[in-house]
Design a protein around this motif. Structure first.
Motif, PDB file in Angstrom:
ATOM      1  N   ARG A 168      70.374  56.117  50.833  1.00  0.00           N
ATOM      2  CA  ARG A 168      69.160  55.412  51.974  1.00  0.00           C
ATOM      3  C   ARG A 168      68.071  56.765  50.740  1.00  0.00           C
ATOM      4  O   ARG A 168      68.758  57.792  50.798  1.00  0.00           O
ATOM      5  CB  ARG A 168      69.058  55.569  52.728  1.00  0.00           C
ATOM      6  CG  ARG A 168      69.536  54.188  53.927  1.00  0.00           C
ATOM      7  CD  ARG A 168      69.541  54.213  54.831  1.00  0.00           C
ATOM      8  NE  ARG A 168      70.121  53.473  55.750  1.00  0.00           N
ATOM      9  CZ  ARG A 168      69.808  52.596  56.473  1.00  0.00           C
ATOM     10  NH1 ARG A 168      68.138  52.524  57.409  1.00  0.00           N
ATOM     11  NH2 ARG A 168      70.266  51.483  57.308  1.00  0.00           N
ATOM     12  N   LEU A 217      64.249  47.889  51.430  1.00  0.00           N
ATOM     13  CA  LEU A 217      64.534  48.126  53.095  1.00  0.00           C
ATOM     14  C   LEU A 217      63.630  48.154  53.933  1.00  0.00           C
ATOM     15  O   LEU A 217      63.562  46.836  54.793  1.00  0.00           O
ATOM     16  CB  LEU A 217      65.683  49.441  53.420  1.00  0.00           C
ATOM     17  CG  LEU A 217      67.203  49.776  52.895  1.00  0.00           C
ATOM     18  CD1 LEU A 217      67.883  50.963  53.042  1.00  0.00           C
ATOM     19  CD2 LEU A 217      68.209  48.600  52.954  1.00  0.00           C
ATOM     20  N   ARG A 263      61.545  52.254  51.445  1.00  0.00           N
ATOM     21  CA  ARG A 263      62.878  53.208  52.257  1.00  0.00           C
ATOM     22  C   ARG A 263      63.467  51.486  51.172  1.00  0.00           C
ATOM     23  O   ARG A 263      63.582  50.834  51.629  1.00  0.00           O
ATOM     24  CB  ARG A 263      63.081  53.352  52.981  1.00  0.00           C
ATOM     25  CG  ARG A 263      62.768  54.560  53.621  1.00  0.00           C
ATOM     26  CD  ARG A 263      62.695  54.369  55.473  1.00  0.00           C
ATOM     27  NE  ARG A 263      62.635  55.609  55.881  1.00  0.00           N
ATOM     28  CZ  ARG A 263      61.427  56.099  55.929  1.00  0.00           C
ATOM     29  NH1 ARG A 263      60.384  55.128  56.114  1.00  0.00           N
ATOM     30  NH2 ARG A 263      61.232  57.316  56.684  1.00  0.00           N
ATOM     31  N   TYR A 264      64.766  52.446  50.011  1.00  0.00           N
ATOM     32  CA  TYR A 264      65.419  51.781  49.753  1.00  0.00           C
ATOM     33  C   TYR A 264      67.153  52.027  49.654  1.00  0.00           C
ATOM     34  O   TYR A 264      67.447  53.177  50.352  1.00  0.00           O
ATOM     35  CB  TYR A 264      65.135  51.770  48.434  1.00  0.00           C
ATOM     36  CG  TYR A 264      64.406  50.838  47.570  1.00  0.00           C
ATOM     37  CD1 TYR A 264      64.351  50.040  47.274  1.00  0.00           C
ATOM     38  CD2 TYR A 264      62.909  52.145  47.407  1.00  0.00           C
ATOM     39  CE1 TYR A 264      62.797  49.311  46.951  1.00  0.00           C
ATOM     40  CE2 TYR A 264      61.702  51.457  46.975  1.00  0.00           C
ATOM     41  CZ  TYR A 264      61.399  50.219  46.306  1.00  0.00           C
ATOM     42  OH  TYR A 264      60.857  50.215  46.500  1.00  0.00           O
ATOM     43  N   LEU A 265      67.963  51.515  49.281  1.00  0.00           N
ATOM     44  CA  LEU A 265      69.478  51.321  49.299  1.00  0.00           C
ATOM     45  C   LEU A 265      70.240  51.372  47.951  1.00  0.00           C
ATOM     46  O   LEU A 265      69.576  50.260  47.506  1.00  0.00           O
ATOM     47  CB  LEU A 265      70.123  50.234  50.022  1.00  0.00           C
ATOM     48  CG  LEU A 265      71.766  50.651  50.299  1.00  0.00           C
ATOM     49  CD1 LEU A 265      71.562  52.139  50.844  1.00  0.00           C
ATOM     50  CD2 LEU A 265      72.553  49.449  50.938  1.00  0.00           C
ATOM     51  N   ASP A 277      67.040  59.852  51.956  1.00  0.00           N
ATOM     52  CA  ASP A 277      66.597  59.173  53.375  1.00  0.00           C
ATOM     53  C   ASP A 277      67.810  59.550  54.536  1.00  0.00           C
ATOM     54  O   ASP A 277      68.350  59.408  54.528  1.00  0.00           O
ATOM     55  CB  ASP A 277      65.857  57.755  53.416  1.00  0.00           C
ATOM     56  CG  ASP A 277      64.851  58.224  54.830  1.00  0.00           C
ATOM     57  OD1 ASP A 277      64.445  58.594  54.914  1.00  0.00           O
ATOM     58  OD2 ASP A 277      64.398  56.185  55.393  1.00  0.00           O
TER      59      ASP A 277
END
Length: 175
Positions: A89, A125, A135-137, A175
């Motif tokens: 993340r 996300l 936020r990203y994955l 993250d």
């Protein structure tokens, strides 16, 4: 006169020893790398009155003009190429106050409503309302990903002609 003292035996204070095994963990990852191969460019604007140019950062960047502006040239969203770790993340933080100040020969111009788009290799996300943090994955197995940034440029009716430039900071964190 005799005094008598009673001392407890040493074994009276002894306690049974206890031990417990505890596990400690850490994960070491490679640092992320970030580059900016393309800067944000709103093109050339002829001012006949106030207006805005809204840059949408998609695979094919588009600009929509409102008001009394004539736009010429190609709109180019700022592009960022990065390398992280697969399935980690990450958090992308947009510029402070979600805006960029452009300075030039006249009054400052503002790029507001900075947006992220055109993502490849990452999955969005969450974004907390108007928060600067998104936020990203990382979903690309080799850890590489790309994203673009655009926004809304506001041009005043009496904006002085000339070149306007600005700098902004983008932060990328696990993250």
């Amino acid at each position: 006169m005799a005094a008598a003292f009673a001392l407890p035996s040493a074994t009276a204070f002894a306690q049974a020893a206890h031990s417990q095994s505890i596990t400690t963990r850490t994960q070491v990852t490679d640092g992320m790398q970030l580059s900016n191969p393309w800067d944000m460019d709103f093109g050339v604007v002829l001012v006949q009155g106030a207006g805005t140019i809204v840059m949408t950062p998609a695979a094919d960047t588009t600009c929509t003009v409102t008001g009394q502006l004539i736009h010429n040239g190609t709109c180019v969203a700022s592009q960022f190429d990065a390398t992280g770790a697969f399935l980690r993340r990450i958090r992308i933080r947009k510029p402070a106050q979600n805006r960029i100040v452009l300075t030039g020969p006249g009054a400052d111009m503002i790029v507001s409503n900075v947006v992220i788009g055109g993502e490849t290799g990452i999955l969005r996300l969450t974004q907390n309302g108007r928060s600067r943090n998104i936020r990203y994955l990382v979903i690309n197995p080799d850890g590489t990903f790309t994203f673009k940034m655009g926004g809304t440029l506001t041009v005043a009716a009496d904006q002085a002609p000339g070149l306007y430039t600005g700098q902004f900071e983008v932060n990328l964190d696990y993250d």
